[in-house]
Design a protein around this motif. Structure first.
Motif, PDB file in Angstrom:
ATOM      1  N   ARG A  61      -4.882   5.279 -13.116  1.00 50.34           N
ATOM      2  CA  ARG A  61      -5.796   6.386 -12.823  1.00 50.34           C
ATOM      3  C   ARG A  61      -5.372   7.044 -11.517  1.00 50.34           C
ATOM      4  NH1 ARG A  61     -11.389   3.337 -13.122  1.00 50.34           N
ATOM      5  NH2 ARG A  61     -10.123   1.792 -12.071  1.00 50.34           N
ATOM      6  N   ASP A  62      -5.752   8.291 -11.354  1.00 51.65           N
ATOM      7  CA  ASP A  62      -5.373   8.996 -10.131  1.00 51.65           C
ATOM      8  C   ASP A  62      -6.001   8.330  -8.913  1.00 51.65           C
ATOM      9  OD1 ASP A  62      -3.671  10.793 -11.061  1.00 51.65           O
ATOM     10  OD2 ASP A  62      -5.102  12.447 -11.259  1.00 51.65           O
ATOM     11  N   MET A  63      -5.237   8.310  -7.855  1.00 54.23           N
ATOM     12  CA  MET A  63      -5.768   7.675  -6.664  1.00 54.23           C
ATOM     13  C   MET A  63      -6.500   8.698  -5.795  1.00 54.23           C
ATOM     14  SD  MET A  63      -3.908   5.184  -4.007  1.00 54.23           S
ATOM     15  CE  MET A  63      -4.360   3.567  -4.542  1.00 54.23           C
ATOM     16  N   LEU A  64      -7.576   8.228  -5.220  1.00 55.77           N
ATOM     17  CA  LEU A  64      -8.384   9.083  -4.364  1.00 55.77           C
ATOM     18  C   LEU A  64      -8.033   8.772  -2.912  1.00 55.77           C
ATOM     19  CD1 LEU A  64     -10.747  10.931  -5.317  1.00 55.77           C
ATOM     20  CD2 LEU A  64     -12.277   9.135  -4.517  1.00 55.77           C
ATOM     21  N   PHE A  65      -7.971   9.815  -2.097  1.00 54.04           N
ATOM     22  CA  PHE A  65      -7.692   9.561  -0.686  1.00 54.04           C
ATOM     23  C   PHE A  65      -8.833  10.076   0.166  1.00 54.04           C
ATOM     24  CE2 PHE A  65      -3.600   9.954  -2.754  1.00 54.04           C
ATOM     25  CZ  PHE A  65      -2.999   8.773  -2.369  1.00 54.04           C
ATOM     26  N   GLU A  66      -9.235   9.266   1.083  1.00 60.07           N
ATOM     27  CA  GLU A  66     -10.280   9.703   1.997  1.00 60.07           C
ATOM     28  C   GLU A  66      -9.825   9.498   3.425  1.00 60.07           C
ATOM     29  OE1 GLU A  66     -13.972   7.819   1.126  1.00 60.07           O
ATOM     30  OE2 GLU A  66     -14.289   9.054  -0.623  1.00 60.07           O
ATOM     31  N   PRO A  67      -9.922  10.406   4.336  1.00 67.74           N
ATOM     32  CA  PRO A  67     -10.466  11.761   4.176  1.00 67.74           C
ATOM     33  C   PRO A  67      -9.550  12.658   3.323  1.00 67.74           C
ATOM     34  CG  PRO A  67     -10.230  11.151   6.498  1.00 67.74           C
ATOM     35  CD  PRO A  67      -9.591  10.097   5.715  1.00 67.74           C
TER      36      PRO A  67
ATOM     37  N   ARG B 261       2.880   8.732  -5.573  1.00 66.30           N
ATOM     38  CA  ARG B 261       1.804   9.668  -5.882  1.00 66.30           C
ATOM     39  C   ARG B 261       1.817  10.875  -4.959  1.00 66.30           C
ATOM     40  NH1 ARG B 261      -2.589   5.930  -8.385  1.00 66.30           N
ATOM     41  NH2 ARG B 261      -1.461   4.005  -8.258  1.00 66.30           N
TER      42      ARG B 261
ATOM     43  N   VAL C   2      -4.435  10.287   5.672  1.00 67.57           N
ATOM     44  CA  VAL C   2      -4.181   8.861   5.494  1.00 67.57           C
ATOM     45  C   VAL C   2      -2.709   8.575   5.760  1.00 67.57           C
ATOM     46  CG1 VAL C   2      -4.096   7.001   3.816  1.00 67.57           C
ATOM     47  CG2 VAL C   2      -6.061   8.515   3.872  1.00 67.57           C
TER      48      VAL C   2
ATOM     49  N   GLU D   1     -15.307   8.066   7.033  1.00 66.59           N
ATOM     50  CA  GLU D   1     -16.166   9.084   6.427  1.00 66.59           C
ATOM     51  C   GLU D   1     -17.569   8.561   6.158  1.00 66.59           C
ATOM     52  OE1 GLU D   1     -14.355  12.384   5.071  1.00 66.59           O
ATOM     53  OE2 GLU D   1     -13.838  11.531   7.008  1.00 66.59           O
TER      54      GLU D   1
ATOM     55  N   GLN E 198      -7.550  -0.446   0.470  1.00 66.87           N
ATOM     56  CA  GLN E 198      -7.029   0.048  -0.788  1.00 66.87           C
ATOM     57  C   GLN E 198      -7.807  -0.588  -1.910  1.00 66.87           C
ATOM     58  OE1 GLN E 198      -2.602   0.456  -2.335  1.00 66.87           O
ATOM     59  NE2 GLN E 198      -3.334  -1.623  -2.546  1.00 66.87           N
TER      60      GLN E 198
ATOM     61  N   ARG F 261       2.700   1.902  -3.242  1.00 62.91           N
ATOM     62  CA  ARG F 261       1.855   2.476  -4.291  1.00 62.91           C
ATOM     63  C   ARG F 261       1.537   3.926  -3.962  1.00 62.91           C
ATOM     64  NH1 ARG F 261       1.997  -0.221  -8.526  1.00 62.91           N
ATOM     65  NH2 ARG F 261      -0.108   0.271  -9.188  1.00 62.91           N
ATOM     66  N   LEU F 262       1.512   4.197  -2.694  1.00 67.07           N
ATOM     67  CA  LEU F 262       1.128   5.531  -2.244  1.00 67.07           C
ATOM     68  C   LEU F 262       2.267   6.529  -2.452  1.00 67.07           C
ATOM     69  CD1 LEU F 262      -0.958   7.189  -0.569  1.00 67.07           C
ATOM     70  CD2 LEU F 262       0.178   6.353   1.464  1.00 67.07           C
TER      71      LEU F 262
ATOM     72  N   LEU G 286      -1.024   6.167   8.352  1.00 66.45           N
ATOM     73  CA  LEU G 286      -0.473   4.939   7.771  1.00 66.45           C
ATOM     74  C   LEU G 286       1.020   4.770   8.050  1.00 66.45           C
ATOM     75  CD1 LEU G 286      -1.330   2.516   6.109  1.00 66.45           C
ATOM     76  CD2 LEU G 286      -0.825   3.796   4.041  1.00 66.45           C
TER      77      LEU G 286
ATOM     78  N   ASP H 226      -2.736   0.171 -12.595  1.00 67.79           N
ATOM     79  CA  ASP H 226      -3.907   1.011 -12.698  1.00 67.79           C
ATOM     80  C   ASP H 226      -3.389   2.420 -12.558  1.00 67.79           C
ATOM     81  OD1 ASP H 226      -6.237   2.381 -12.493  1.00 67.79           O
ATOM     82  OD2 ASP H 226      -7.208   0.929 -11.158  1.00 67.79           O
TER      83      ASP H 226
ATOM     84  N   PRO I 156      -9.298   4.147  -8.153  1.00 64.05           N
ATOM     85  CA  PRO I 156      -8.338   3.779  -7.102  1.00 64.05           C
ATOM     86  C   PRO I 156      -8.542   4.637  -5.866  1.00 64.05           C
ATOM     87  CG  PRO I 156      -7.211   3.972  -9.188  1.00 64.05           C
ATOM     88  CD  PRO I 156      -8.634   4.403  -9.424  1.00 64.05           C
ATOM     89  N   LEU I 157      -8.536   3.999  -4.740  1.00 63.62           N
ATOM     90  CA  LEU I 157      -8.882   4.697  -3.507  1.00 63.62           C
ATOM     91  C   LEU I 157      -8.091   4.121  -2.349  1.00 63.62           C
ATOM     92  CD1 LEU I 157     -11.007   6.507  -1.867  1.00 63.62           C
ATOM     93  CD2 LEU I 157     -12.324   4.405  -1.674  1.00 63.62           C
ATOM     94  N   LEU I 158      -7.664   5.028  -1.488  1.00 64.19           N
ATOM     95  CA  LEU I 158      -7.040   4.572  -0.251  1.00 64.19           C
ATOM     96  C   LEU I 158      -7.747   5.279   0.887  1.00 64.19           C
ATOM     97  CD1 LEU I 158      -4.641   2.837   0.761  1.00 64.19           C
ATOM     98  CD2 LEU I 158      -3.359   4.940   0.923  1.00 64.19           C
ATOM     99  N   THR I 159      -8.258   4.518   1.815  1.00 62.97           N
ATOM    100  CA  THR I 159      -9.049   5.152   2.858  1.00 62.97           C
ATOM    101  C   THR I 159      -8.850   4.462   4.196  1.00 62.97           C
ATOM    102  OG1 THR I 159     -11.282   5.796   3.485  1.00 62.97           O
ATOM    103  CG2 THR I 159     -11.054   3.740   2.316  1.00 62.97           C
ATOM    104  N   ARG I 160      -9.244   5.164   5.246  1.00 60.69           N
ATOM    105  CA  ARG I 160      -9.170   4.561   6.575  1.00 60.69           C
ATOM    106  C   ARG I 160     -10.459   3.819   6.861  1.00 60.69           C
ATOM    107  NH1 ARG I 160      -6.758   8.217  11.217  1.00 60.69           N
ATOM    108  NH2 ARG I 160      -6.739   6.153  12.116  1.00 60.69           N
TER     109      ARG I 160
ATOM    110  N   MET J  56       0.837  -1.200   0.000  1.00 61.58           N
ATOM    111  CA  MET J  56       0.000   0.000   0.000  1.00 61.58           C
ATOM    112  C   MET J  56       0.869   1.245   0.000  1.00 61.58           C
ATOM    113  SD  MET J  56      -3.200  -0.309   2.549  1.00 61.58           S
ATOM    114  CE  MET J  56      -4.503  -1.474   2.279  1.00 61.58           C
TER     115      MET J  56
ATOM    116  N   PHE K 272      -7.065  -0.007   7.208  1.00 59.22           N
ATOM    117  CA  PHE K 272      -6.991   0.721   5.952  1.00 59.22           C
ATOM    118  C   PHE K 272      -7.552  -0.150   4.843  1.00 59.22           C
ATOM    119  CE2 PHE K 272      -3.594   2.170   8.648  1.00 59.22           C
ATOM    120  CZ  PHE K 272      -3.721   3.545   8.562  1.00 59.22           C
TER     121      PHE K 272
ATOM    122  N   GLU L 295      -7.664  -0.884  -5.954  1.00 60.27           N
ATOM    123  CA  GLU L 295      -6.827  -0.616  -7.109  1.00 60.27           C
ATOM    124  C   GLU L 295      -7.138  -1.654  -8.164  1.00 60.27           C
ATOM    125  OE1 GLU L 295      -2.548  -0.414  -6.493  1.00 60.27           O
ATOM    126  OE2 GLU L 295      -2.711   1.346  -7.766  1.00 60.27           O
ATOM    127  N   GLY L 296      -7.428  -1.182  -9.374  1.00 62.05           N
ATOM    128  CA  GLY L 296      -7.851  -2.121 -10.400  1.00 62.05           C
ATOM    129  C   GLY L 296      -9.102  -2.800  -9.889  1.00 62.05           C
TER     130      GLY L 296
END
Lengths: 291, 136
Positions: A207-213, A59, A218, B28, B68, A55-56, A222, A205, B39-43, A52, B66, B70-71
Motif C-alpha cells: 500500500r502507498d506509504m504516508l509521510f507526516e509531516p 517510493r 521526513v 504533528e 515506521q 523502504r523509503l 532522516l 506491504d 503504512p506510515l513514516l513519521t517523525r 527504514m 522516527f 508497515e504491515g
C-alpha cells in the motif's frame, strides 16, 4: 653450549616480555568487552534505520535529493578507519590491502594514526585525518562526517565509502568496504546483508506509504541523521575489532613467551647439571691423583 | 491480528512485544495506531508513548526520533526511551540540573551538536518527570 649466565639473562628478558604482554592482554580484554557491547547494542538501531531508508527510497522517485541519486563516479571519497596504536596483529595490514586495491581516483579521509601514516607513505590523496579518543563520543566523529558530506555536496567526491574492520566476533574481523552515499543502491546492499545474516525479509506491504509531516521533511531529517549514525556505528565496530585483535595478538605473544620460557628453563637446568657433573668429576680426578 | 511494537535506541532494544494498540507522540500531534494501519513514516517528538496490551496500559517516555508503520509492525527509532516503572525521579532531577548548569556555563560559540544534545537531555528529563508524576 651457551653458558648458564647467558641463559639466565635470556630467561629474565623473556619473563619481562611475558609480563608486559600479559598486562596488555588484560587491558585489551577489558576494553574489548566495553567496545563490543557498544558495537552490538547499536546494531539493531543502525539496522532499523537502514531498513527504514531502504523502504523509503524506492517510493521517492519524484523527490530529487543529492544523497539519493547515483551520479557518475569520478572521484571516490573513502574514509579509512584504523587504529592509533599498533600491536594488534594483522588488523591494519588487512585494511591497507583493501586500500591498495583502489585504483580509480579517490580522495582519502582517515580516522586513526596508522591509517594516515600509511596513506602519506603511499602518497595517496589524503584530505584530512582525525583522531578520536577512547571514549568515542559521537561529537568526535561528527567533524569527519560533516567534512565528507560537504565535499560530497560540493561535488569534490562522488561517493562516500568506509573501509573498516567489521567486527564479527573476537577472533574474526573482516576488512570491508561499505558504501554509505549515494543511497541509490542501498536496498540491494541491505538485501545482501540480510540474507547473509539469515534474517527474514521485511513484510511485504505494497500500500502507498504516508509521510507526516511530508515526504520531503521526513527525508530531510532522516538522511543526514542516517549518514551520521551509520558512520558512527562503523566507527564503533572498528573500535571493537581493534581491541579484539589486540587482545588476541597479545594472548598469542604471551603464550609464545610461556613456551619459550619452558624451553629455556630446561636448557638452563641441563647446563647447570652439566657444570655440576663436570665439577664433581674434576674433584674426584684430583683426589685420585693425589691419593 | 495483533501489532508488533519495537522500540530501539542506540543503547538497546527497549521494547519488543505484540500489543493491541499504541499511541505515539509525533511532531504533528499524537497518533493512535491500530492493526491494519496504513503504512506510515513519521517523525517522533519528545513525549509519552502509551501501549495497551490485554486491557493494561503502560507508559514510556521517549525522546525524539522516527517511527515506521508497515504491515503489522510498528518500529520506533528513538534517541532515548524508558518505561515508566524504570524512571527514577532522583536520577532524572540530577541529570536535569546537570544539563541546565552545563547549558548556563556553556560558552557562546558552543558546538551546535553539543547544544542540541543538552537541550534534548533537558526536554527528555522534563518528559520523564511529567510522566512519572502523572502515572503515580
Amino acid at each position: 653450549m651457551a653458558s648458564t649466565r647467558d641463559i639466565r639473562r635470556r630467561i629474565k628478558s623473556v619473563k619481562n616480555t611475558r609480563q608486559i604482554t600479559k598486562a596488555m592482554e588484560l587491558v585489551a580484554a577489558s576494553k574489548m568487552k566495553k567496545a563490543q557491547q557498544a558495537a552490538l547494542a547499536g546494531n539493531p538501531y543502525a539496522q532499523l534505520l537502514a531498513r527504514m531508508l531502504a523502504r523509503l527510497a524506492p517510493r521517492l522517485t519524484e523527490v530529487q535529493h543529492p544523497f539519493l541519486n547515483q551520479r557518475e563516479i569520478k572521484t571516490r571519497g573513502i574514509l579509512l578507519l584504523t587504529t592509533d596504536k599498533g600491536l594488534c596483529g594483522p588488523l591494519n595490514a588487512n585494511l591497507f590491502k583493501l586500500v591498495l586495491e583502489v585504483k580509480t581516483p579517490a580522495k582519502f579521509y582517515a580516522i586513526g594514526r596508522k591509517g594516515s601514516q600509511f596513506l602519506a607513505r603511499t602518497k595517496r590523496d589524503l584530505v584530512a585525518d582525525f583522531s578520536v579518543s577512547d571514549r568515542l563520543a559521537f561529537s568526535e566523529v561528527k567533524p569527519a562526517v560533516e567534512l565528507m558530506v560537504k565535499a560530497y555536496l560540493d561535488g569534490e567526491i562522488d561517493t562516500i565509502e568506509v573501509i573498516y574492520p567489521r567486527f564479527k566476533n573476537t577472533l574474526v574481523q573482516e576488512p570491508q568496504v561499505r558504501p554509505v552515499l549515494p543511497l541509490a543502491n542501498l536496498a540491494s546492499f541491505l538485501a545482501a546483508a540480510q540474507t547473509e545474516a539469515g534474517t527474514p525479509a521485511d513484510t511485504n506491504d505494497d500500500r502507498d506509504m504516508l509521510f507526516e509531516p511530508s515526504a520531503n521533511e521526513v527525508l530531510e531529517a532522516l538522511i543526514p541523521f542516517y549518514v551520521n549514525r551509520h558512520i558512527y556505528q562503523l566507527v564503533l565496530s572498528a573500535r571493537a575489532s581493534e581491541h579484539s585483535a589486540r587482545m588476541v595478538a597479545m594472548k598469542t605473544a604471551k603464550d609464545n613467551a610461556t613456551k619459550l620460557l619452558g624451553e629455556l628453563t630446561l636448557e638452563y637446568n641441563k647446563a647447570r647439571q652439566a657444570a655440576i657433573t663436570a665439577e664433581i668429576l674434576e674433584i674426584a680426578a684430583a683426589q685420585f691423583a693425589t691419593g | 491480528m495483533p501489532l508488533t511494537l519495537e522500540i530501539v535506541t542506540p543503547e538497546a532494544r527497549v521494547y519488543s512485544d505484540t500489543i493491541d494498540t499504541v499511541v505515539i507522540p509525533t511532531t504533528e500531534g499524537e497518533i493512535g495506531i491500530l492493526p491494519g494501519h496504513i503504512p506510515l513514516l513519521t517523525r517522533v517528538a519528545d513525549g509519552e508513548l502509551r501501549v495497551t496490551k490485554g486491557g493494561v496500559e503502560s507508559h514510556l517516555a521517549i525522546g525524539g526520533g522516527f517511527a515506521q508503520i508497515e504491515g503489522d509492525t510498528v518500529s520506533v527509532l528513538a534517541e532515548q526511551a524508558i518505561t515508566a516503572e524504570k524512571i527514577d525521579e532522583g536520577v532524572v532531577e540530577a541529570a536535569l540540573k546537570r544539563a541546565e548548569e552545563q547549558l548556563k556555563a556553556a560558552p557562546l560559540n558552543i558546538d551546535t551538536s553539543e547544544l542540541e544534545r543538552l537541550q534534548g537531555a533537558i526536554r527528555f528529563a522534563g518528559v520523564q518527570l511529567a510522566l512519572k508524576r502523572r502515572v503515580r
